[in-house]
Design a protein around this motif. Structure first.
Motif, PDB file in Angstrom:
ATOM      1  N   SER A 175     -22.639  35.330 -11.719  1.00 25.56           N
ATOM      2  CA  SER A 175     -22.980  35.872 -10.408  1.00 25.56           C
ATOM      3  C   SER A 175     -23.297  34.746  -9.432  1.00 25.56           C
ATOM      4  O   SER A 175     -24.096  33.861  -9.728  1.00 25.56           O
ATOM      5  CB  SER A 175     -24.186  36.804 -10.519  1.00 25.56           C
ATOM      6  N   LYS A 235     -24.635  35.437  -6.500  1.00 25.39           N
ATOM      7  CA  LYS A 235     -25.817  35.890  -5.760  1.00 25.39           C
ATOM      8  C   LYS A 235     -27.091  35.880  -6.597  1.00 25.39           C
ATOM      9  O   LYS A 235     -28.187  35.767  -6.058  1.00 25.39           O
ATOM     10  CB  LYS A 235     -25.594  37.301  -5.211  1.00 25.39           C
ATOM     11  N   GLU A 236     -26.959  36.048  -7.912  1.00 21.80           N
ATOM     12  CA  GLU A 236     -28.128  36.112  -8.785  1.00 21.80           C
ATOM     13  C   GLU A 236     -27.957  35.134  -9.958  1.00 21.80           C
ATOM     14  O   GLU A 236     -27.362  35.483 -10.973  1.00 21.80           O
ATOM     15  CB  GLU A 236     -28.334  37.538  -9.295  1.00 21.80           C
ATOM     16  N   PRO A 237     -28.479  33.906  -9.801  1.00 20.59           N
ATOM     17  CA  PRO A 237     -28.349  32.908 -10.869  1.00 20.59           C
ATOM     18  C   PRO A 237     -28.904  33.417 -12.209  1.00 20.59           C
ATOM     19  O   PRO A 237     -29.917  34.101 -12.253  1.00 20.59           O
ATOM     20  CB  PRO A 237     -29.185  31.734 -10.352  1.00 20.59           C
ATOM     21  N   LYS A 253     -27.409  35.559 -14.068  1.00 16.91           N
ATOM     22  CA  LYS A 253     -26.831  36.877 -14.350  1.00 16.91           C
ATOM     23  C   LYS A 253     -25.321  36.815 -14.181  1.00 16.91           C
ATOM     24  O   LYS A 253     -24.775  35.818 -13.724  1.00 16.91           O
ATOM     25  CB  LYS A 253     -27.428  37.940 -13.426  1.00 16.91           C
ATOM     26  N   ASP A 297     -21.683  39.122 -12.992  1.00 11.35           N
ATOM     27  CA  ASP A 297     -21.084  40.272 -12.315  1.00 11.35           C
ATOM     28  C   ASP A 297     -20.071  40.877 -13.280  1.00 11.35           C
ATOM     29  O   ASP A 297     -19.170  40.176 -13.761  1.00 11.35           O
ATOM     30  CB  ASP A 297     -20.387  39.847 -11.020  1.00 11.35           C
ATOM     31  N   THR A 303     -24.361  43.962 -11.678  1.00 11.58           N
ATOM     32  CA  THR A 303     -24.839  42.616 -11.989  1.00 11.58           C
ATOM     33  C   THR A 303     -25.952  42.754 -13.019  1.00 11.58           C
ATOM     34  O   THR A 303     -26.897  43.520 -12.819  1.00 11.58           O
ATOM     35  CB  THR A 303     -25.366  41.911 -10.718  1.00 11.58           C
ATOM     36  N   ALA A 321     -27.889  40.693 -16.807  1.00 13.31           N
ATOM     37  CA  ALA A 321     -28.081  39.485 -17.609  1.00 13.31           C
ATOM     38  C   ALA A 321     -27.308  39.539 -18.927  1.00 13.31           C
ATOM     39  O   ALA A 321     -26.904  38.501 -19.454  1.00 13.31           O
ATOM     40  CB  ALA A 321     -29.561  39.271 -17.873  1.00 13.31           C
TER      41      ALA A 321
END
Length: 79
Positions: free
Chosen positions: A36, A38-40, A42, A44, A63, A65
């Motif tokens: 991802s 946008k979310e380190p 994790k 997509d 999204t 983990a």
């Protein structure tokens, strides 16, 4: 007027029943998994599920983990 009201109520009920949010899927598979932006930490995911009642395939992007979390989030969204 009474028939019109009945027709409107029926249409609303039919829409609620057919809503993807009410769908039940027992079979979901991960199609893609990418880090991802946008979310380190994790990923997509694109998850493909088959709706039990209709047999339709639904693709959902989430999204998460882990793979398990991705499938759980997809099912919570209603497939």
């Amino acid at each position: 007027m009474r028939h019109a009201l009945s027709a409107i109520l029926f249409a609303i009920a039919a829409t609620a029943i057919a809503s993807p949010a009410n769908a039940v899927c027992s079979s979901c598979n991960i199609q893609t998994k990418t880090p991802s932006a946008k979310e380190p930490g994790k990923f997509d995911y694109r998850v493909s599920c088959i709706i039990d009642e209709s047999g339709d395939e639904v693709n959902t992007v989430v999204t998460a983990a882990t793979d398990e979390e991705a499938i759980e989030l997809t099912k919570k969204k209603g497939c």
